[in-house]
Design an enzyme around this catalytic site. Sequence first.
Site, mmCIF file in Angstrom:
data_model
loop_
_atom_site.group_PDB
_atom_site.id
_atom_site.type_symbol
_atom_site.label_atom_id
_atom_site.label_comp_id
_atom_site.label_asym_id
_atom_site.label_seq_id
_atom_site.Cartn_x
_atom_site.Cartn_y
_atom_site.Cartn_z
ATOM 1 N N ASP A 1 0.602 -1.562 -0.162
ATOM 2 C CA ASP A 1 -0.343 -0.048 -0.373
ATOM 3 C C ASP A 1 1.069 1.033 -0.384
ATOM 4 O O ASP A 1 0.770 1.366 0.461
ATOM 5 C CB ASP A 1 -1.135 -0.195 1.315
ATOM 6 C CG ASP A 1 -1.695 1.156 1.188
ATOM 7 O OD1 ASP A 1 -2.169 1.628 0.286
ATOM 8 O OD2 ASP A 1 -3.273 1.431 2.042
ATOM 9 N N GLU B 1 -2.685 2.715 -7.533
ATOM 10 C CA GLU B 1 -3.087 2.983 -9.311
ATOM 11 C C GLU B 1 -4.957 2.656 -9.916
ATOM 12 O O GLU B 1 -4.491 1.859 -10.405
ATOM 13 C CB GLU B 1 -2.104 3.287 -10.270
ATOM 14 C CG GLU B 1 -3.055 5.037 -10.698
ATOM 15 C CD GLU B 1 -1.707 5.512 -12.447
ATOM 16 O OE1 GLU B 1 -2.279 6.511 -12.233
ATOM 17 O OE2 GLU B 1 -1.269 4.646 -12.646
#
Length: 624
Positions: A566, A575
């Site tokens: 993360d 993304e």
Amino acid sequence: MHSRNQWGGSFELSSNSEVPSGDETSRTGDQWDKAALLDHGNRREGLDETLQSWILERPNMKKKTKYVDFGCIVLSHKALKWIFGIIFVGFCAIGLPIIIAKALPKHHPSPIPPDNYTLALHKALRFFNAQKSGRLPKSNGISWRRNSGLQDGKDTDDKKGLVGGYYDAGDNIKFHFPMSFAMTMLSWSVLEYKQKYMAVNEYNHARELIKWGTDYLLLTFNSSASKINKIYAQVGGSLNGSRTPDDHYCWQKPEDMSYPRPTTTVFEGPDLAGEMAAALAAASIVFLDDAAYSKKLVKGAETAFAFARDFGKRSTYSRGKPYIEPFYNSSGYFDEYMWGGAWLYFATGNTTYISLATNPDVPKNSKAFYMKPDLSVLSWDNKLPAAMLLLTRVRMFLNPGYPYEDMLSMYHNVTSLTMCSYLHQFNVFKWTNGGLIQLNHGQPQSLQYVVNAAFLASLFADYMEAKGVPGWYCGPNFFPISVLKSFATSQMDYIMGKNPMNMSYIVGYGEKFPRHVHHRGASIPNDHKNYSCTGGWKWRDSPDRNPNNVTGAMVGGPNPFDQFHDSRKNYNYTEPTLAGNAGLVAALISLTSTTGSGIDVNTIFEAIPPFGPENPPPPPPWKP
């Protein structure tokens, strides 16, 4: 005049008699004063015995039955009592319980709680609201987003400009190729599952998102013309390795963009134009209830497809375009011919389009029948599996026969084999130990391909269910449609949290989800401060979680070992993309079961006229 006595003689007593006649007697109560009659001896003597007997004995006759006259009907007292009795018993048996039931406090049964796919769907659709560019409506519902990109397209000679549309991912670029694909996928899901969208109160929202995209696509070329020679392919961009202010080098919210955003114009590009045509044609069916807008979309779709079919413009839209090639490079355009042709056929009923989609040269040039695993993976670049499934739909539900049957049956066979390739037991693709299929050979950002495959598998299963077909064959092996649904649900469940990381890869869904999403708008606080191109880097590089959750965003996903990092700086993991989320929405709506299952068989075919009988070609002439 007096009535005649039926026994003979007259009812007249004497010429001077004052005795009432029979009719008069009935009107005066049927009573005689017998004493008065006896006292008149002379008159009594004059009465014959028959008449005396009739008069004197009449009071002893049987009592007359009494009736009630209602005007339109006459009823005896006894019948009336029975009627009132029946009404009273009926009231006690039926009416009284109803009155009591209505008077008691109401305890409505609790509504069926939405399933997990429905809950995730509500969030997935919100991602598109967060990606909007242009002047945002007050109802947009994303508190940290405002108007942006209001100067887009000012560098062109088109006075309309290019304000609107969607930002593609965590940057601020508007890529029209994947944006068009995303709109096509959303429209397709709405056409197949309209009743489900309506039941979960997302139908109007989904239509609004589609219209936001198609309104913008109509600005990217002269959609009112019959022939065009250019299309705007992109707004904004970045050169690989650039150190000058652009959409990748700068880390700014869309509202604060202070760098140049050039428009990329292409003068050839059958792939881009074909996908735009598909998006506009599919949306035109969604908006059939708005005749003027639907007609406008059809017109734009036909214009774009004519550009795609122009023999002098047969080069991929991304070739030689440094702002496009590294990011959304197209590998070909014959799949868009099949895809766009199918959607235009649905939108217009013009057989020219299905004739093109089933022309043997199209699958030949697109390698549709080569059975290469990569070609069974639906993406913004490869539309073959989706196009063949759409055309399989034509065969299954319309069965047009000659001259399309040969190619449609081949598309149907390849679609069946595509579904077989998704099954773990055939080992066509690798799988992670945690159960995620690897459709892109373990490369990053795998989830966008997984959701597309889940949608196709779920939809094909629904096609078979609608036709009463129990399953399909993979070679000699027969599989029930439940196998396809199981594949789809297993992949979506993995994405929603049933994975070794116990993490949902959909932001805002579940208790554990990515907090450092690679997204400029979400990572910069909504503090009404304007951060410069490089001033935003501190937010990009911050270890803190994003101050704004980009709700509904499906991130790139884990690596082939089921691991996920993360990290805002590692876009491969964190993304989201517009095309990926469109596939997510489509897969989720296909699997929702809160409001039942099944597809809308007919709406997608509404513009197609009935097939008339067609004769096969005549046999070749006889030769001696």
